[in-house]
Design an enzyme around this catalytic site. Structure first.
Site, PDB file in Angstrom:
ATOM      1  N   LEU A   1      90.884 -38.906 -63.134  1.00 29.21           N
ATOM      2  CA  LEU A   1      90.629 -38.279 -64.431  1.00 29.21           C
ATOM      3  C   LEU A   1      91.775 -37.377 -64.866  1.00 29.21           C
ATOM      4  O   LEU A   1      92.214 -37.420 -66.012  1.00 29.21           O
ATOM      5  CB  LEU A   1      89.325 -37.482 -64.358  1.00 29.21           C
ATOM      6  CG  LEU A   1      88.621 -37.163 -65.676  1.00 29.21           C
ATOM      7  CD1 LEU A   1      88.293 -38.439 -66.435  1.00 29.21           C
ATOM      8  CD2 LEU A   1      87.345 -36.368 -65.413  1.00 29.21           C
ATOM      9  N   GLY A   2      92.249 -36.533 -63.941  1.00 24.34           N
ATOM     10  CA  GLY A   2      93.364 -35.660 -64.267  1.00 24.34           C
ATOM     11  C   GLY A   2      92.968 -34.282 -64.738  1.00 24.34           C
ATOM     12  O   GLY A   2      93.620 -33.720 -65.627  1.00 24.34           O
ATOM     13  N   VAL A   3      91.905 -33.724 -64.160  1.00 21.63           N
ATOM     14  CA  VAL A   3      91.503 -32.359 -64.490  1.00 21.63           C
ATOM     15  C   VAL A   3      91.387 -31.549 -63.213  1.00 21.63           C
ATOM     16  O   VAL A   3      91.143 -32.091 -62.134  1.00 21.63           O
ATOM     17  CB  VAL A   3      90.145 -32.304 -65.235  1.00 21.63           C
ATOM     18  CG1 VAL A   3      90.218 -33.064 -66.530  1.00 21.63           C
ATOM     19  CG2 VAL A   3      89.014 -32.810 -64.351  1.00 21.63           C
TER      20      VAL A   3
ATOM     21  N   GLY B   1      81.019 -38.727 -29.310  1.00 19.82           N
ATOM     22  CA  GLY B   1      80.756 -40.117 -28.935  1.00 19.82           C
ATOM     23  C   GLY B   1      79.791 -40.790 -29.877  1.00 19.82           C
ATOM     24  O   GLY B   1      79.732 -42.014 -29.964  1.00 19.82           O
ATOM     25  N   ASN B   2      79.004 -39.982 -30.623  1.00 16.37           N
ATOM     26  CA  ASN B   2      78.119 -40.529 -31.655  1.00 16.37           C
ATOM     27  C   ASN B   2      78.884 -40.901 -32.922  1.00 16.37           C
ATOM     28  O   ASN B   2      78.355 -41.614 -33.779  1.00 16.37           O
ATOM     29  CB  ASN B   2      77.036 -39.518 -32.038  1.00 16.37           C
ATOM     30  CG  ASN B   2      75.798 -39.610 -31.169  1.00 16.37           C
ATOM     31  OD1 ASN B   2      75.517 -38.716 -30.382  1.00 16.37           O
ATOM     32  ND2 ASN B   2      75.051 -40.701 -31.304  1.00 16.37           N
ATOM     33  N   SER B   3      80.102 -40.405 -33.069  1.00 14.98           N
ATOM     34  CA  SER B   3      80.869 -40.641 -34.286  1.00 14.98           C
ATOM     35  C   SER B   3      80.958 -42.128 -34.609  1.00 14.98           C
ATOM     36  O   SER B   3      81.321 -42.934 -33.762  1.00 14.98           O
ATOM     37  CB  SER B   3      82.286 -40.070 -34.140  1.00 14.98           C
ATOM     38  OG  SER B   3      82.262 -38.662 -34.154  1.00 14.98           O
TER      39      SER B   3
ATOM     40  N   ASP C   1      86.747 -41.134 -44.315  1.00 13.66           N
ATOM     41  CA  ASP C   1      86.634 -41.270 -42.860  1.00 13.66           C
ATOM     42  C   ASP C   1      85.813 -42.502 -42.486  1.00 13.66           C
ATOM     43  O   ASP C   1      84.882 -42.435 -41.685  1.00 13.66           O
ATOM     44  CB  ASP C   1      86.019 -40.014 -42.232  1.00 13.66           C
ATOM     45  CG  ASP C   1      86.238 -39.953 -40.717  1.00 13.66           C
ATOM     46  OD1 ASP C   1      87.009 -40.777 -40.202  1.00 13.66           O
ATOM     47  OD2 ASP C   1      85.624 -39.093 -40.062  1.00 13.66           O
TER      48      ASP C   1
ATOM     49  N   HIS D   1      88.328 -41.762 -37.796  1.00 10.46           N
ATOM     50  CA  HIS D   1      88.891 -40.943 -36.722  1.00 10.46           C
ATOM     51  C   HIS D   1      88.590 -41.518 -35.341  1.00 10.46           C
ATOM     52  O   HIS D   1      89.201 -41.097 -34.352  1.00 10.46           O
ATOM     53  CB  HIS D   1      88.406 -39.485 -36.836  1.00 10.46           C
ATOM     54  CG  HIS D   1      86.988 -39.250 -36.441  1.00 10.46           C
ATOM     55  ND1 HIS D   1      85.971 -39.097 -37.365  1.00 10.46           N
ATOM     56  CD2 HIS D   1      86.393 -39.124 -35.223  1.00 10.46           C
ATOM     57  CE1 HIS D   1      84.835 -38.872 -36.733  1.00 10.46           C
ATOM     58  NE2 HIS D   1      85.062 -38.891 -35.432  1.00 10.46           N
TER      59      HIS D   1
END
Length: 476
Positions: free
Chosen positions: A273-275, A218-220, A146, A116
């Site tokens: 997996l499909g569950v 700003g720490n992101s 992210d 982001h």
């Protein structure tokens, strides 16, 4: 006298005083790391990231020439407002800038940050601790976790961090954050690990480290360091309120495999997996005969998926996945997503009162899919639990906007009932009652009639949005 000797004398004196005043009480060893030394050593590895992107205004709709002829009055107004639109500075394309943080992970100049921070940016500039600013190249990004990988080039080898082991991190350990809060470059804050495995609803693979080390806008993208100076997280989110905020960091172990894929391919592939599953509650666990609520309960199995081919069924409870115990059901999507494609893994499941092994070959997650999805919550029940049930007819289905034309449907939920407390919603279709399928209203009533007050009822339901899930409650 050197500072180290003075500190040692002070500590010895303190220990003597404590021993005299509080006999039998031992003085704990100091556990606070040397933040001065850590900040000097690690600050050069942290960078400030400045991004810019062009925001285009919405275009004014002009009348096509093919429409009916304009009068001079129409032409005047269109020309006047058209020129005013073109001359209005607010309607011109504008540049939007933002600031974030990142940290260098290799001498060649690879940098980790949040997606982001750089998403949709036309330009990425990286400022080093020595004041130099270099152009950054976006090598790849992963919006689900992210994470973004940037590359800068320099003539000299760049200082870089060593990646730690976030799995071994303990609650209560000292941590330190370095970043660019509010545009103030290279700010150091410290605190402890407040919790691990936090799910805050930012994505399908939430697994955050919670810390009270100050993290601000700003720490992101900046690093969270352990007391031995290794990067163990990426500072990503904050929850503000009260006197301060709570910071969250992505564990570095979840990032390592993603970064390697971004470096090699520019994108990430994940296991599938499909569950559809739901976390176990104590009531659900008890209804299945399981002593602990640790595990992931399968609510439905998608067709033509690795799970169906392996023989997994609705009602199976996955206790272990590829050698890892499932403590919280929310761990399952992360485990599956991080599994290499086509790897054959062993699952330990609980089915019909017994444990058994199931082997599944993990597939490849496609766009729009989730490795193992959590259905929406909701439920339904009968008179003993506070609901009204009807047999579904075509007229009723049409009135409720449903595709199904037969089955049992919840048409009313009694306020204050155990069904309402469990989250029952009208329009839910009842698939199973304690593992049995009631085909008619009479069979449903007979299943409930056999239960005494306080007995557990487990229902498998299908909501109007198509999600399938279990719910358990006690009869009234």
């Amino acid at each position: 006298m050197p500072k180290t000797i003075v500190s040692a004398v002070r500590l010895w004196v303190t220990g003597v005083v404590v021993a005299l005043v509080f006999p039998g009480v031992s003085l704990a060893k100091p556990v606070s790391p040397d933040f001065v030394e850590l900040s000097k050593r690690l600050t050069p590895t942290v960078v400030n990231i400045r991004t810019a992107k062009t925001i285009k205004p919405k275009q004014r709709m002009r009348r096509p020439h093919s429409q009916q002829p304009q009068t001079p009055f129409d032409e005047f107004f269109e020309d006047f407002f058209g020129r005013m639109y073109d001359e209005n500075p607010q309607q011109r394309p504008r540049r939007e800038q933002s600031l974030g943080s990142g940290f260098i992970i290799s001498a060649e100049g690879y940098i980790i940050t949040n997606n982001h921070v750089v998403n949709d940016a036309d330009e990425v500039m990286v400022k080093l601790s020595d004041g130099r600013e270099l152009k950054g190249e976006l090598k790849g990004k992963d919006d689900k976790l992210d994470i973004a990988l940037i590359k800068i080039s320099d003539k000299q080898a760049l200082p870089h961090v060593e990646l730690g082991d976030s799995d071994s991190l303990e609650v209560g350990e000292w941590v330190m954050a370095i970043g660019n809060p509010f545009g103030l470059s290279h700010t150091v804050t410290a605190g402890i690990v407040s919790a691990k495995g936090r799910v805050i609803g930012t994505g399908p693979y939430d697994d955050f480290i919670q810390t009270d080390a100050s993290i601000n806008p700003g720490n992101s993208g900046g690093p969270l360091f352990s007391s031995d100076g290794k990067a163990i997280g990426i500072n990503t989110a904050i929850l503000s309120g009260g006197a301060g905020g709570i910071g969250f960091a992505i564990p570095i172990n979840a990032v390592k495999a993603v970064v390697e894929q971004l470096r090699s391919n520019g994108k990430v592939t994940r296991g599938y997996l499909g569950v559809r599953f739901q976390p176990l509650t104590p009531e659900l666990a008890k209804s299945f005969g399981l002593e602990s609520e640790k595990g992931a309960l399968i609510a439905s199995v998608e067709k033509d998926t690795p799970a169906e081919k392996a023989g997994l069924k609705t009602g199976d409870i996955i206790l272990e996945y590829d050698g890892r115990r499932i403590i919280d059901g929310n761990e399952l999507p992360r485990f599956v997503a991080g599994t290499p494609i086509n790897k054959k893994v062993k699952l330990v499941i609980f089915r019909e009162g017994k444990k058994q092994d199931v082997f599944v070959t993990v597939g490849k997650l496609k766009d729009g899919e989730i490795a193992a999805a959590v259905p929406n919550s909701g439920s339904g029940d009968g008179d003993k639990i506070g609901i009204t049930v009807q047999e579904l007819s075509k007229e009723l289905a049409d009135r409720m906007g449903m595709k199904e034309s037969k089955g049992l449907i919840v048409t009313e939920v009694k306020p204050g009932s155990s069904a309402e407390e469990a989250g029952v919603a009208t329009g839910s279709i009842i698939i199973e009652v304690n593992g049995q399928r009631p085909e008619t209203l009479e069979s449903f009533r007979s299943l409930l009639a056999a239960l005494k007050k306080g007995d557990l009822v487990r229902l498998l339901l299908k909501r109007q949005d198509g999600s399938i899930h279990y719910v358990a409650m006690k009869t009234e």
